[in-house]
Motif scaffolding. Sequence first.
Motif, PDB file in Angstrom:
ATOM      1  N   HIS A 344      29.326  54.544  58.499  1.00 15.02           N
ATOM      2  CA  HIS A 344      29.971  53.391  57.865  1.00 15.02           C
ATOM      3  C   HIS A 344      31.399  53.282  58.394  1.00 15.02           C
ATOM      4  CE1 HIS A 344      31.089  50.352  55.015  1.00 15.02           C
ATOM      5  NE2 HIS A 344      32.004  51.124  54.424  1.00 15.02           N
ATOM      6  N   SER A 345      31.910  52.060  58.484  1.00 16.46           N
ATOM      7  CA  SER A 345      33.260  51.807  58.979  1.00 16.46           C
ATOM      8  C   SER A 345      34.083  51.127  57.902  1.00 16.46           C
ATOM      9  CB  SER A 345      33.212  50.914  60.227  1.00 16.46           C
ATOM     10  OG  SER A 345      32.460  51.520  61.257  1.00 16.46           O
ATOM     11  N   LEU A 362      39.925  63.321  54.092  1.00 13.76           N
ATOM     12  CA  LEU A 362      39.845  61.855  54.071  1.00 13.76           C
ATOM     13  C   LEU A 362      39.538  61.405  52.657  1.00 13.76           C
ATOM     14  CD1 LEU A 362      37.692  61.161  57.270  1.00 13.76           C
ATOM     15  CD2 LEU A 362      40.141  61.594  57.097  1.00 13.76           C
ATOM     16  N   PHE A 363      40.170  60.301  52.250  1.00 19.01           N
ATOM     17  CA  PHE A 363      39.957  59.757  50.910  1.00 19.01           C
ATOM     18  C   PHE A 363      39.699  58.256  51.025  1.00 19.01           C
ATOM     19  CE2 PHE A 363      42.788  63.387  50.605  1.00 19.01           C
ATOM     20  CZ  PHE A 363      42.186  64.158  49.631  1.00 19.01           C
ATOM     21  N   ASN A 368      32.761  57.686  50.673  1.00 16.42           N
ATOM     22  CA  ASN A 368      31.629  57.692  49.731  1.00 16.42           C
ATOM     23  C   ASN A 368      30.475  56.844  50.250  1.00 16.42           C
ATOM     24  OD1 ASN A 368      33.136  59.286  47.974  1.00 16.42           O
ATOM     25  ND2 ASN A 368      34.010  57.493  46.937  1.00 16.42           N
ATOM     26  N   THR A 369      30.807  55.681  50.818  1.00 11.43           N
ATOM     27  CA  THR A 369      29.748  54.798  51.309  1.00 11.43           C
ATOM     28  C   THR A 369      29.003  55.441  52.475  1.00 11.43           C
ATOM     29  OG1 THR A 369      31.034  52.861  50.631  1.00 11.43           O
ATOM     30  CG2 THR A 369      29.259  52.505  52.219  1.00 11.43           C
ATOM     31  N   GLY A 410      26.632  53.373  43.118  1.00 15.58           N
ATOM     32  CA  GLY A 410      28.040  53.039  42.971  1.00 15.58           C
ATOM     33  C   GLY A 410      28.483  51.835  43.772  1.00 15.58           C
ATOM     34  N   ARG A 411      27.628  51.300  44.647  1.00 22.36           N
ATOM     35  CA  ARG A 411      28.004  50.152  45.480  1.00 22.36           C
ATOM     36  C   ARG A 411      27.085  48.944  45.285  1.00 22.36           C
ATOM     37  NH1 ARG A 411      31.310  50.511  49.788  1.00 22.36           N
ATOM     38  NH2 ARG A 411      31.074  48.244  49.591  1.00 22.36           N
ATOM     39  N   GLY A 412      25.959  49.166  44.684  1.00 19.87           N
ATOM     40  CA  GLY A 412      25.007  48.072  44.541  1.00 19.87           C
ATOM     41  C   GLY A 412      24.179  47.915  45.804  1.00 19.87           C
TER      42      GLY A 412
END
Length: 468
Positions: A344-345, A362-363, A368-369, A410-412
């Motif tokens: 993911h970017s 990294l935060f 998470n994605t 958490g993202r749908g």
Amino acid sequence: LFVIQGMCYLHGGLGAHGKLRSSNCLIDGRFVLKISDYGLNTLCTPTDLIKDDTYYYKLLWTAPELVASSIYPGAAASLKGDVYSFGIILEEIVLRAGPFHNYTTTMSSKEIVGHVCARESPPFRPVVSVGEVGAAAGGGGGAAVELLDLAERCWAEAADDRPSFDTINANYIKGYCDNLMDDLLRRMEQYANNLESLVEEKTEQLSLEKRRSEELLYQVLPRPVAQQLMAGEVVQPESFECVTVYFSDIVGFTELCAASTPMQVVDLLNDLYSTFDRIIGFYDVYKVETIGDAYMVVSGLPERNGDLHAREICLMALAIVEAVRGFVVRHRPTHRLEVRIGVHSGPVCAGVVGVKMPHYCLFGDTVNTASRMESTGQPLRIHLSENTRALLDQWGTFVVERRGEVELKGRGRMLTHWLLHCSEPEARPPTQGLQPPPQYPILFPALPQPALSLQVPYLVVEPPTLAA
């Protein structure tokens, strides 16, 4: 030379020394030798005489005719006895060792003194071989041999056969002074050369250890961040507008662990991650961490590379999948290892966390994605987000397959894709049979710039049914 001059002064009117030993020849701060322990015999007379090894050791410098009358070392003294003591000191100077050096390993001091006083024929005296003279002199053997010849005259059995210090100073030492000074200068030059070589060698060793320590630190932290820490600077957290994050996970790792010993699991992960580490060395990426069987890599930080981060991660992911297809588990050769990969970017914030064992972390939601992309993926397939696919569009060489909308925790629901392959010729080394770097691993290697064919259209393969 200073010993002879000092003894000439004493024998010129003050009398015999009686306790001339190397331990009584002292060097001051100007490298001038001075003779000590002269006189004060009454004050120095011991109240309780103990004839132990120390007592007989001091008698090693005493002339044989004086030993019998020496209630304590130095009690009996004569001018010729001092000359005998000087001969023993010459042996110490030549060999750079103690008196009667060749006998002290097999005989006690008392036994040596007994042989000296026994009036043996030939007299019992120190023995020095030619090889010892050459080894001790270090190339100045000529002067050493002459000093030994003088020593043999000084420790003659008959006291009258020993030369006086005035005779030694007039007939022997003056003839040796040039040789001695030459020998001294040669030794000083040799010492300076040896010291220079030693300093150069130690400096090189220190430099090598410093490079090793730095390279070890570069494996823990990114090179720019490590350089800031070594310079004593505070590393501030930094925001990056767009990077690409990679996650991979071993399929069925829990079941594999249950059927393996802990050491076998360690060997498996070491073999697998060593393979991954060799692969990522050819791409502009940074390995963030490994947690269990999870492997996390990012591109676009700590040094920004424009939009190249998506391309670098995807090329690396394709190489990893190809390597895993041929990977053999040592303790289970028939087991087919599989991994899930998610990419993911998006924006992240990066910084050093902790004081002891600092960690570059990294935060952000992008991390998470990317992790959700991996967990919802399929074995041996590269799961791309729509953001990453859009960045790949500008290269026009990556073949992807639309997967459709997938529910991410958490993202749908998000539109995702499968990365199939890349149509551009790969200029990087092959993934199989990779050799490690010659000395130090390189975290950020110089990237070759292959000629890109931007005329190839972006390919989207529509499957007959969408995978949920």
